[in-house]
Motif scaffolding. Structure first.
Motif, short mmCIF file in Angstrom:
data_model
loop_
_atom_site.label_atom_id
_atom_site.label_comp_id
_atom_site.label_asym_id
_atom_site.label_seq_id
_atom_site.Cartn_x
_atom_site.Cartn_y
_atom_site.Cartn_z
N VAL A 110 38.46 28.34 32.13
CA VAL A 110 38.32 29.23 33.41
C VAL A 110 39.48 30.30 33.46
CG1 VAL A 110 37.57 27.62 35.18
CG2 VAL A 110 39.97 27.77 34.73
N LYS A 111 39.09 31.41 33.60
CA LYS A 111 40.15 32.73 33.23
C LYS A 111 40.08 33.56 34.41
CE LYS A 111 39.58 32.60 28.40
NZ LYS A 111 39.75 33.44 27.36
N GLN A 112 40.88 34.70 34.35
CA GLN A 112 41.19 35.53 35.50
C GLN A 112 39.73 36.32 35.18
OE1 GLN A 112 43.02 36.13 37.95
NE2 GLN A 112 44.59 34.64 37.46
N ALA A 113 38.96 36.74 36.63
CA ALA A 113 38.03 37.59 36.52
C ALA A 113 38.51 38.84 36.02
CB ALA A 113 37.18 37.55 37.80
N TRP A 114 37.54 39.63 35.19
CA TRP A 114 37.96 41.02 34.81
C TRP A 114 38.11 41.85 35.82
CZ3 TRP A 114 34.60 45.35 36.34
CH2 TRP A 114 34.91 46.28 35.96
N GLY A 115 37.26 41.83 37.18
CA GLY A 115 37.69 42.44 38.23
C GLY A 115 38.95 42.40 38.72
N SER A 116 39.47 41.27 38.77
CA SER A 116 40.83 41.12 39.30
C SER A 116 41.97 41.50 38.28
CB SER A 116 40.94 39.53 39.39
OG SER A 116 40.25 38.93 40.20
N LEU A 117 41.71 41.42 36.99
CA LEU A 117 42.69 42.10 36.15
C LEU A 117 42.58 43.44 36.03
CD1 LEU A 117 42.06 39.84 32.97
CD2 LEU A 117 43.96 39.62 34.64
N ASP A 118 41.62 43.90 36.36
CA ASP A 118 41.28 45.49 36.48
C ASP A 118 42.18 46.06 37.47
OD1 ASP A 118 40.07 48.29 35.26
OD2 ASP A 118 38.85 47.89 37.18
N ALA A 119 41.81 45.28 38.75
CA ALA A 119 42.48 45.80 40.15
C ALA A 119 43.92 45.66 39.96
CB ALA A 119 41.97 45.11 41.14
#
Length: 190
Positions: A110-119
């Motif tokens: 499991v990882k951080q979602a791309w959208g969360s990292l982008d935000a």
């Protein structure tokens, strides 16, 4: 960096100020708790993210100052955050690779979602400049960070079978004025 010695407390108010490059890390004013109730959710989250990154710099071994922080350190921070992620990212050998809703559990990470990292990067980039940083020295806007985010987006898109197409902006409809009444200037004349 030894992640076992690193602890992040998102809600911690760090009153230490790092004056390198005239960029402040931590709370910018002593009245931040009184303004928190009137700030937007975005502003509150941006402040918490900024404080979290300040804590990361403080706990980094060796400790980092913001003036010595580079895109590579930002990438290290993002990779560290992956351990707190909730998004299942299937590896290519997984039978569920490319399936958005797998029918059974699998050992994929499991990882951080791309959208969360982008935000998160967007908020930190803005906070850096709001706290006195210059846009040209902003580590959150580094090319390496942009490339990493693109790579994460593409990898997660393929692994989860979800496309991350850019949302198209809705075109503004032009409101045309009501048709004008044509007046007959020759009325009454034959």
């Amino acid at each position: 960096m030894d992640s076992s010695k690193f602890h992040i407390n998102i809600h911690q108010n760090n009153n230490d100020v790092n004056n390198n490059n005239n960029v402040n890390i931590g709370s910018t004013t002593s009245s931040s708790s009184s303004t928190a109730s009137t700030s937007s959710r975005y502003e509150n989250q941006k402040r918490r993210d900024w404080n979290t990154f300040g804590q990361y710099l403080k706990n980094h071994r060796p400790p980092l100052t913001l003036s010595r922080c580079s895109g590579a350190h930002v990438l290290e921070f993002l990779r560290y955050l992956d351990q707190f992620g909730k998004t299942k990212v299937h590896i290519p050998m997984c039978p569920f690779y490319g399936h958005p809703n797998p029918p059974a559990p699998c050992p994929c990470p499991v990882k951080q979602a791309w959208g969360s990292l982008d935000a998160l990067i967007g908020r930190l980039r803005a906070a850096f400049e709001e706290n006195g940083g210059k846009p040209e020295t902003n580590p959150f806007g580094a090319r390496a960070v942009r490339l990493y985010l693109r790579e994460v987006r593409d990898l997660q898109s393929k692994a989860r079978g979800v496309s991350y197409d850019k949302k198209k902006k809705k075109k503004k409809r032009k409101i045309s004025p009501p048709p004008q009444q044509l007046t007959d200037t020759h009325s009454g004349c034959l």
